[in-house]
Design a protein around this motif. Sequence first.
Motif, short mmCIF file in Angstrom:
data_model
loop_
_atom_site.label_atom_id
_atom_site.label_comp_id
_atom_site.label_asym_id
_atom_site.label_seq_id
_atom_site.Cartn_x
_atom_site.Cartn_y
_atom_site.Cartn_z
N GLU A 70 0.86 -1.19 0.00
CA GLU A 70 0.00 0.00 0.00
C GLU A 70 0.89 1.24 0.00
N ALA A 71 0.39 2.33 -0.53
CA ALA A 71 1.18 3.56 -0.58
C ALA A 71 0.31 4.76 -0.26
N ARG A 72 0.97 5.79 0.22
CA ARG A 72 0.32 7.10 0.38
C ARG A 72 1.33 8.15 -0.04
N SER A 73 0.84 9.19 -0.65
CA SER A 73 1.71 10.24 -1.16
C SER A 73 2.33 11.03 -0.01
N LEU A 81 -2.18 8.60 -6.59
CA LEU A 81 -1.31 7.51 -7.01
C LEU A 81 -2.04 6.66 -8.05
N TRP A 96 6.03 -0.34 -8.18
CA TRP A 96 4.91 0.59 -8.08
C TRP A 96 5.16 1.70 -9.10
N ALA A 104 6.65 8.66 -1.81
CA ALA A 104 5.51 7.95 -1.24
C ALA A 104 5.97 7.14 -0.04
N LEU A 106 5.50 3.59 1.68
CA LEU A 106 5.04 2.25 1.33
C LEU A 106 5.02 1.37 2.56
N ARG A 107 4.07 0.45 2.60
CA ARG A 107 4.06 -0.58 3.64
C ARG A 107 3.47 -1.85 3.04
N GLU A 117 6.20 1.60 7.64
CA GLU A 117 6.21 2.40 6.42
C GLU A 117 7.65 2.77 6.09
N ASP A 119 9.92 5.35 3.46
CA ASP A 119 9.93 6.48 2.54
C ASP A 119 10.58 6.01 1.24
#
Length: 142
Positions: A70-73, A81, A96, A104, A106-107, A117, A119
């Motif tokens: 999963e990712a978040r900006s 994304l 990705w 982003a 990522l985890r 998470e 970076d």
Amino acid sequence: MRPRARRAAWLPAMALALAAAGCVGCARQAQPQVPAGVGGGPGAAVAAAQGVSGRVVDGAGRPVAGALIEARSLERPPRPLAEIGVLSGADGRFKWPLPAGTRAALRARLGDAVSCERDATAGAAEVVLTLPAPAAGCAPLS
């Protein structure tokens, strides 16, 4: 036929149709988005081809297959994304798609196990996500 019976009759068919429609593009991978300002110049193909590469491993360093990444900006303002999530392959590796330079967090997740998470910057070094996260906890990302 009574209204309630009619609704009960079409509801399973509608749910099946929606599920099938949602999976029409499941097998194909979304194209990376080119950031604003890149345009169609000579660097556009290179920027669009960048992404974040990594692998998911267990505590002993063995690859973990089938983990959801999963990712978040981390951009300000946050960028959308191109993917909701990607899965690690049999060798634990994943890619990705992100425009070059995009940051982003990522985890990885597999069942109840969740990694810390990390970076990640598109086009930079490979990211390693360890399942499960260490018992000591995770350091917050800035």
